[in-house]
Scaffold this motif. Structure first.
Motif, PDB file in Angstrom:
ATOM      1  N   GLY A   7       0.810  -1.210   0.000  1.00 11.68           N
ATOM      2  CA  GLY A   7       0.000   0.000   0.000  1.00 11.68           C
ATOM      3  C   GLY A   7       0.839   1.253   0.000  1.00 11.68           C
ATOM      4  N   ASN A   8       0.187   2.361  -0.322  1.00 14.39           N
ATOM      5  CA  ASN A   8       0.791   3.692  -0.364  1.00 14.39           C
ATOM      6  C   ASN A   8       1.872   3.803  -1.438  1.00 14.39           C
ATOM      7  OD1 ASN A   8       0.585   6.336   0.598  1.00 14.39           O
ATOM      8  ND2 ASN A   8       2.389   6.090   1.882  1.00 14.39           N
ATOM      9  N   LEU A   9       1.654   3.112  -2.557  1.00 17.83           N
ATOM     10  CA  LEU A   9       2.589   3.215  -3.680  1.00 17.83           C
ATOM     11  C   LEU A   9       2.380   4.545  -4.403  1.00 17.83           C
ATOM     12  CD1 LEU A   9       2.198  -0.358  -5.199  1.00 17.83           C
ATOM     13  CD2 LEU A   9       4.276   0.569  -4.163  1.00 17.83           C
ATOM     14  N   PRO A  10       3.442   5.105  -4.983  1.00 13.86           N
ATOM     15  CA  PRO A  10       3.274   6.329  -5.764  1.00 13.86           C
ATOM     16  C   PRO A  10       2.541   6.002  -7.070  1.00 13.86           C
ATOM     17  CG  PRO A  10       5.535   5.543  -5.928  1.00 13.86           C
ATOM     18  CD  PRO A  10       4.843   4.675  -4.918  1.00 13.86           C
ATOM     19  N   GLU A  11       1.865   6.980  -7.648  1.00 14.21           N
ATOM     20  CA  GLU A  11       1.120   6.733  -8.886  1.00 14.21           C
ATOM     21  C   GLU A  11       2.032   6.423 -10.064  1.00 14.21           C
ATOM     22  OE1 GLU A  11       0.267  11.271 -10.538  1.00 14.21           O
ATOM     23  OE2 GLU A  11      -1.313  10.222  -9.455  1.00 14.21           O
ATOM     24  N   THR A  12       3.317   6.695  -9.917  1.00 13.57           N
ATOM     25  CA  THR A  12       4.283   6.407 -10.979  1.00 13.57           C
ATOM     26  C   THR A  12       4.831   4.976 -10.904  1.00 13.57           C
ATOM     27  OG1 THR A  12       6.041   7.299  -9.589  1.00 13.57           O
ATOM     28  CG2 THR A  12       5.008   8.817 -11.162  1.00 13.57           C
ATOM     29  N   ALA A  13       4.417   4.200  -9.907  1.00 15.66           N
ATOM     30  CA  ALA A  13       4.941   2.842  -9.718  1.00 15.66           C
ATOM     31  C   ALA A  13       4.626   1.956 -10.922  1.00 15.66           C
ATOM     32  CB  ALA A  13       4.364   2.222  -8.449  1.00 15.66           C
ATOM     33  N   LYS A  14       5.607   1.184 -11.334  1.00 18.00           N
ATOM     34  CA  LYS A  14       5.476   0.236 -12.444  1.00 18.00           C
ATOM     35  C   LYS A  14       5.864  -1.157 -11.946  1.00 18.00           C
ATOM     36  CE  LYS A  14       4.729   3.407 -15.616  1.00 18.00           C
ATOM     37  NZ  LYS A  14       3.381   3.840 -15.696  1.00 18.00           N
ATOM     38  N   ASP A  15       5.331  -2.182 -12.610  1.00 23.82           N
ATOM     39  CA  ASP A  15       5.612  -3.568 -12.229  1.00 23.82           C
ATOM     40  C   ASP A  15       7.111  -3.815 -12.074  1.00 23.82           C
ATOM     41  OD1 ASP A  15       2.896  -4.036 -12.383  1.00 23.82           O
ATOM     42  OD2 ASP A  15       3.026  -5.494 -14.014  1.00 23.82           O
ATOM     43  N   LYS A  16       7.894  -3.416 -13.076  1.00 22.72           N
ATOM     44  CA  LYS A  16       9.331  -3.719 -13.063  1.00 22.72           C
ATOM     45  C   LYS A  16      10.040  -3.081 -11.864  1.00 22.72           C
ATOM     46  CE  LYS A  16      10.970  -0.113 -16.215  1.00 22.72           C
ATOM     47  NZ  LYS A  16      11.943   0.553 -15.385  1.00 22.72           N
ATOM     48  N   ASP A  17       9.605  -1.883 -11.470  1.00 23.13           N
ATOM     49  CA  ASP A  17      10.225  -1.193 -10.337  1.00 23.13           C
ATOM     50  C   ASP A  17       9.916  -1.909  -9.022  1.00 23.13           C
ATOM     51  OD1 ASP A  17      11.168   0.804 -12.089  1.00 23.13           O
ATOM     52  OD2 ASP A  17       9.289   1.917 -11.882  1.00 23.13           O
ATOM     53  N   VAL A  18       8.673  -2.354  -8.861  1.00 19.16           N
ATOM     54  CA  VAL A  18       8.272  -3.057  -7.643  1.00 19.16           C
ATOM     55  C   VAL A  18       8.947  -4.429  -7.584  1.00 19.16           C
ATOM     56  CG1 VAL A  18       6.318  -3.993  -6.354  1.00 19.16           C
ATOM     57  CG2 VAL A  18       6.101  -1.788  -7.505  1.00 19.16           C
ATOM     58  N   ILE A  19       9.025  -5.116  -8.724  1.00 16.14           N
ATOM     59  CA  ILE A  19       9.713  -6.410  -8.768  1.00 16.14           C
ATOM     60  C   ILE A  19      11.179  -6.242  -8.377  1.00 16.14           C
ATOM     61  CG2 ILE A  19      10.563  -8.220 -10.311  1.00 16.14           C
ATOM     62  CD1 ILE A  19       7.853  -7.981 -11.810  1.00 16.14           C
ATOM     63  N   GLU A  20      11.816  -5.213  -8.908  1.00  8.74           N
ATOM     64  CA  GLU A  20      13.221  -4.946  -8.582  1.00  8.74           C
ATOM     65  C   GLU A  20      13.399  -4.700  -7.082  1.00  8.74           C
ATOM     66  OE1 GLU A  20      16.256  -1.345  -9.489  1.00  8.74           O
ATOM     67  OE2 GLU A  20      15.312  -2.239 -11.259  1.00  8.74           O
ATOM     68  N   LEU A  21      12.481  -3.947  -6.485  1.00  6.57           N
ATOM     69  CA  LEU A  21      12.543  -3.649  -5.055  1.00  6.57           C
ATOM     70  C   LEU A  21      12.407  -4.925  -4.220  1.00  6.57           C
ATOM     71  CD1 LEU A  21      12.566  -1.437  -2.815  1.00  6.57           C
ATOM     72  CD2 LEU A  21      10.063  -1.468  -2.984  1.00  6.57           C
ATOM     73  N   PHE A  22      11.434  -5.766  -4.541  1.00  3.09           N
ATOM     74  CA  PHE A  22      11.164  -6.969  -3.759  1.00  3.09           C
ATOM     75  C   PHE A  22      12.137  -8.108  -4.061  1.00  3.09           C
ATOM     76  CE2 PHE A  22       7.413  -4.693  -2.724  1.00  3.09           C
ATOM     77  CZ  PHE A  22       6.944  -5.238  -1.540  1.00  3.09           C
ATOM     78  N   SER A  23      12.785  -8.094  -5.217  1.00  2.00           N
ATOM     79  CA  SER A  23      13.689  -9.175  -5.611  1.00  2.00           C
ATOM     80  C   SER A  23      14.907  -9.299  -4.711  1.00  2.00           C
ATOM     81  CB  SER A  23      14.143  -8.988  -7.063  1.00  2.00           C
ATOM     82  OG  SER A  23      13.070  -9.250  -7.920  1.00  2.00           O
ATOM     83  N   GLN A  24      15.235  -8.260  -3.970  1.00  2.00           N
ATOM     84  CA  GLN A  24      16.370  -8.356  -3.053  1.00  2.00           C
ATOM     85  C   GLN A  24      16.075  -9.314  -1.901  1.00  2.00           C
ATOM     86  OE1 GLN A  24      17.189  -4.531  -1.005  1.00  2.00           O
ATOM     87  NE2 GLN A  24      15.208  -3.872  -1.792  1.00  2.00           N
ATOM     88  N   PHE A  25      14.792  -9.689  -1.732  1.00  2.00           N
ATOM     89  CA  PHE A  25      14.392 -10.601  -0.659  1.00  2.00           C
ATOM     90  C   PHE A  25      13.998 -11.979  -1.180  1.00  2.00           C
ATOM     91  CE2 PHE A  25      13.694  -6.312   0.818  1.00  2.00           C
ATOM     92  CZ  PHE A  25      14.404  -6.334   2.003  1.00  2.00           C
ATOM     93  N   GLY A  26      13.954 -12.154  -2.488  1.00  2.00           N
ATOM     94  CA  GLY A  26      13.613 -13.445  -3.082  1.00  2.00           C
ATOM     95  C   GLY A  26      12.912 -13.256  -4.414  1.00  2.00           C
ATOM     96  N   LYS A  27      12.451 -14.372  -4.955  1.00  2.00           N
ATOM     97  CA  LYS A  27      11.812 -14.346  -6.271  1.00  2.00           C
ATOM     98  C   LYS A  27      10.348 -13.930  -6.160  1.00  2.00           C
ATOM     99  CE  LYS A  27      10.920 -16.915 -10.388  1.00  2.00           C
ATOM    100  NZ  LYS A  27      11.499 -17.763 -11.360  1.00  2.00           N
ATOM    101  N   VAL A  28       9.980 -12.934  -6.962  1.00  2.00           N
ATOM    102  CA  VAL A  28       8.587 -12.499  -7.042  1.00  2.00           C
ATOM    103  C   VAL A  28       7.894 -13.426  -8.032  1.00  2.00           C
ATOM    104  CG1 VAL A  28       7.045 -10.614  -7.713  1.00  2.00           C
ATOM    105  CG2 VAL A  28       9.167 -10.106  -6.494  1.00  2.00           C
ATOM    106  N   ARG A  29       6.912 -14.190  -7.552  1.00  2.00           N
ATOM    107  CA  ARG A  29       6.215 -15.175  -8.389  1.00  2.00           C
ATOM    108  C   ARG A  29       5.131 -14.530  -9.246  1.00  2.00           C
ATOM    109  NH1 ARG A  29       9.450 -19.710  -7.975  1.00  2.00           N
ATOM    110  NH2 ARG A  29      10.222 -19.722  -5.842  1.00  2.00           N
ATOM    111  N   SER A  30       4.457 -13.517  -8.717  1.00  2.40           N
ATOM    112  CA  SER A  30       3.449 -12.795  -9.491  1.00  2.40           C
ATOM    113  C   SER A  30       3.285 -11.401  -8.913  1.00  2.40           C
ATOM    114  CB  SER A  30       2.108 -13.537  -9.481  1.00  2.40           C
ATOM    115  OG  SER A  30       1.499 -13.462  -8.213  1.00  2.40           O
TER     116      SER A  30
END
Length: 86
Positions: A7-30
């Motif tokens: 929650g509270n994502l900026p309106e400019t957020a894109k899938d690839k940016d969020v995946i990159e952020l979360f990938s440091q903790f493991g594989k994003v499945r979807s």
């Protein structure tokens, strides 16, 4: 597999940016960011799926962290029947 609410994502957020952020903790499945049908901009929230231990690490590492100028909220998605009514 655990589903996380973001929650509270900026309106400019894109899938690839969020995946990159979360990938440091493991594989994003979807990933599913909720976007406005007219503007195509993020409505400020979305969902991702990760393995359980990776999801817990992502919550610990990212909840309250700055992303695109906003402090994001990351937690496990609660089933609809568990959420409070408004």
């Amino acid at each position: 597999m655990k589903k996380l609410f973001i929650g509270n994502l900026p309106e400019t957020a894109k899938d690839k940016d969020v995946i990159e952020l979360f990938s440091q903790f493991g594989k994003v499945r979807s990933i599913k960011l909720v976007v406005d049908v007219f503007s195509g901009k993020c409505k400020g929230f979305g969902f991702i799926e990760m393995e359980g231990h990776e999801a817990r690490a992502a919550i610990e590492g990212l909840n309250g962290r700055d992303f695109g100028g906003k402090m994001i909220k990351v937690n496990f998605e609660e089933p609809k029947n568990k959420r409070g009514r408004r």
